[in-house]
Enzyme design. Structure first.
Site, mmCIF file in Angstrom:
data_model
loop_
_atom_site.group_PDB
_atom_site.id
_atom_site.type_symbol
_atom_site.label_atom_id
_atom_site.label_comp_id
_atom_site.label_asym_id
_atom_site.label_seq_id
_atom_site.Cartn_x
_atom_site.Cartn_y
_atom_site.Cartn_z
ATOM 1 N N HIS A 265 0.833 -1.202 0.000
ATOM 2 C CA HIS A 265 0.000 0.000 0.000
ATOM 3 C C HIS A 265 0.878 1.267 0.000
ATOM 4 O O HIS A 265 0.727 2.138 -0.866
ATOM 5 C CB HIS A 265 -0.918 -0.006 1.226
ATOM 6 N N GLU A 266 1.808 1.329 0.934
ATOM 7 C CA GLU A 266 2.651 2.535 1.011
ATOM 8 C C GLU A 266 3.555 2.641 -0.220
ATOM 9 O O GLU A 266 3.841 3.734 -0.694
ATOM 10 C CB GLU A 266 3.476 2.532 2.304
ATOM 11 N N HIS A 269 1.780 4.482 -2.863
ATOM 12 C CA HIS A 269 1.883 5.937 -2.669
ATOM 13 C C HIS A 269 3.267 6.432 -3.117
ATOM 14 O O HIS A 269 3.404 7.463 -3.772
ATOM 15 C CB HIS A 269 1.707 6.287 -1.189
ATOM 16 N N GLU A 295 -4.611 7.742 -3.082
ATOM 17 C CA GLU A 295 -5.100 6.462 -2.557
ATOM 18 C C GLU A 295 -5.406 5.481 -3.694
ATOM 19 O O GLU A 295 -5.334 4.275 -3.515
ATOM 20 C CB GLU A 295 -6.333 6.707 -1.674
HETATM 21 MG MG MG Z 1 -3.108 5.366 1.972
#
Ligand code: MG
Length: 501
Positions: A265-266, A269, A295
């Site tokens: 997830h990170e 980003h 996101e």
């Molecule tokens: Mg996030």
């Protein structure tokens, strides 16, 4: 005129440099700083923020922006200069609107609220938190009045995180989404227990987990020459510069997916940040189009890629390498089932793809009702619990696993939650567009061949930085605004196969 533009550019790059230094201190605070350093660190960070704010909101900045704006727009909407000035003017107009006393009062209130929330959550005592929440709501209402709005004060706040979004535009989107998700969740719950995640539970050495997730994000395209990964209580990404974008993850000794999917997830980003064009460095064009767009990148990699069967086929040999003996008898299909197990959860951040957005809808409903005076703070826990029953068929036994679970309100953020759902919706729209632009892309992860996917995102999303508002960017690159159908189709398809309905 070009001279004045260069003057403005230099000034704003100094502001960005100060903000970058503050970000390093913030990262250190969450990753390495001993608890004793908190007070001095808070003073350092707020001093740097003050310097950046004063420098940015000076009359000189305002004069340079207004003198160069028309000239820049004349160079063409897509030009660096025109986009630079649009972003700079938006930021400047917003920054000068908030009086210094208000900023100070807001900052003191959030500090007090974070403290109160920490204690109230530990004791599961909503009454102790209620006056602080009321204060945060009152301050946010004042903030909305300062920024101005047409239909709802919520719009002014939402716009801080998702420029251009409004409550009226979100409501039908959220309704359609909820109507589509509820029957899927019912079908899954009717078959609860038919999918197990036992095989990703056990005893996993935490340093080995870190080595594993470093290898995973490296394979996805995260550049360790321009970033690093550490551990923190709550995973996050922070950009100091185009060439220094850091991520953190968390490890649970007894549950492997927390580290794997937190990291991916990170990384999603961070790939956005590392994909920022070099000439956007320390300009208003650095960063993502919005929180929702950001996101969409993290959720795309975490869920659409990371929780796909081809990805699990690639991941399994890595798991066997890092945890010898533990995955010898596991097949890729079993791993895929385990990381996609769905069950109603009290806690938003532990929620799966099918349930997650209803947690956001609940928060959207409660925030708008509180802000518009349709709901009293004292009645908020019952509102929360009633929605939990309606959406998930479960009731929090205590406020700590209900209305007190999130930190966002304590940080002063009202109107932030919808960006999570927008990100989920956009991630599925990106996948749909990839079907056309890069046929067969879904199978690439099986070979560990992530570059064509990343390159597509670089070209269409990352390389644009903050040049366009999120809705504009979507229309330019996907030819459409926010749509619910791609996400609903994705969820319906995935879970009906997994759970057999
Ligand atoms: Mg996030």
């Amino acid at each position: 005129m070009e001279q004045k533009f260069l003057e403005l550019k230099k000034k704003l790059s100094e502001v960005a440099a100060v903000n970058s230094a503050a970000a390093v201190l913030g990262w250190d605070q969450q990753v390495y700083m001993p608890a004793g350093g908190a007070e001095a660190r808070a003073a350092s960070v707020s001093a740097l923020e003050e310097i950046a704010h004063v420098k940015f909101t000076s009359d000189e900045t305002g004069r340079l922006i207004s003198e160069t704006y028309g000239w820049a727009q004349g160079l063409g909407e897509d030009s660096f200069e025109a986009s630079f000035l649009r972003a700079a003017r938006r930021d400047y107009d917003r920054a000068i609107k908030l009086p210094a006393e208000f900023v100070g009062e807001f900052s003191r209130a959030t500090s007090a609220t974070i403290n109160a929330w920490t204690g109230a959550r530990a004791a599961s005592d909503f009454a102790a938190f209620a006056p602080h929440l009321q204060k945060i709501l009152d301050l946010n209402l004042r903030k909305a009045e300062i920024f101005g709005y047409k239909a709802s004060p919520y719009d002014a706040l939402l716009d801080l995180y998702e420029p251009g979004a409004t409550k009226a535009a979100l409501e039908p989107i959220f309704k359609k989404l909820a109507d589509g998700l509820k029957p899927v969740i019912r079908e899954i719950n009717a078959r609860a227990g038919s999918v197990s995640n036992e095989l990703v539970k056990g005893d996993f050495d935490e340093n080995t987990q870190l080595a594993l997730v470093n290898e995973v994000v490296g394979a996805l395209g995260y550049d360790f020459n321009r970033g690093r990964q550490d551990r923190s209580a709550h995973p996050f990404t922070t950009d100091f510069s185009v060439n220094d974008v850091r991520i953190t993850t968390r490890t649970h000794r007894d549950y492997l997916p927390a580290a794997i999917y937190g990291s991916i997830h990170e990384c999603g980003h961070a790939l956005y940040g590392q994909g920022t064009p070099k000439n956007f460095e320390f300009t208003p064009l650095a960063g993502g189009a919005s929180l929702g767009m950001h996101e969409s990148q993290s959720r795309f990699w975490e869920n659409i890629v990371g929780r796909s069967l081809p990805f699990c086929r690639w991941l399994l040999p890595l798991l066997r390498k890092h945890f010898p003996g533990k995955f010898d008898k596991v097949g890729a299909e079993e791993l895929y089932s385990a990381v996609n197990r769905s069950a109603p959860s009290m806690i938003r951040v532990e929620s799966d793809e099918a349930n997650y957005n209803l947690h956001i809808l609940l928060r959207f409903e409660i925030e708008t009702a509180l802000l518009e005076g349709r709901l009293k703070v004292a009645d908020a826990p019952e509102f929360w619990n009633a929605r939990m029953r309606e959406y998930f068929g479960i009731t929090p036994a205590k406020a700590s696993e209900g209305i007190l679970q999130d930190i966002h309100w304590s940080l002063g953020a009202i109107g932030y939650f919808p960006t999570y759902t927008l990100g989920n919706l956009i991630s599925a729209q990106l996948a749909e567009k990839l079907n056309t632009d890069l046929p067969g892309w879904k199978e690439l992860p099986e070979r560990g061949d992530f570059a064509p996917i990343l390159n597509w995102l670089r070209k269409h999303i990352h390389s644009q930085g903050r040049k366009y508002l999120p809705e504009q960017l979507l229309k330019r690159e996907l030819g459409e605004g926010i749509r619910v159908e791609p996400f609903l189709n994705y969820i319906q398809d995935k879970y009906s196969k997994l759970y057999g309905f």
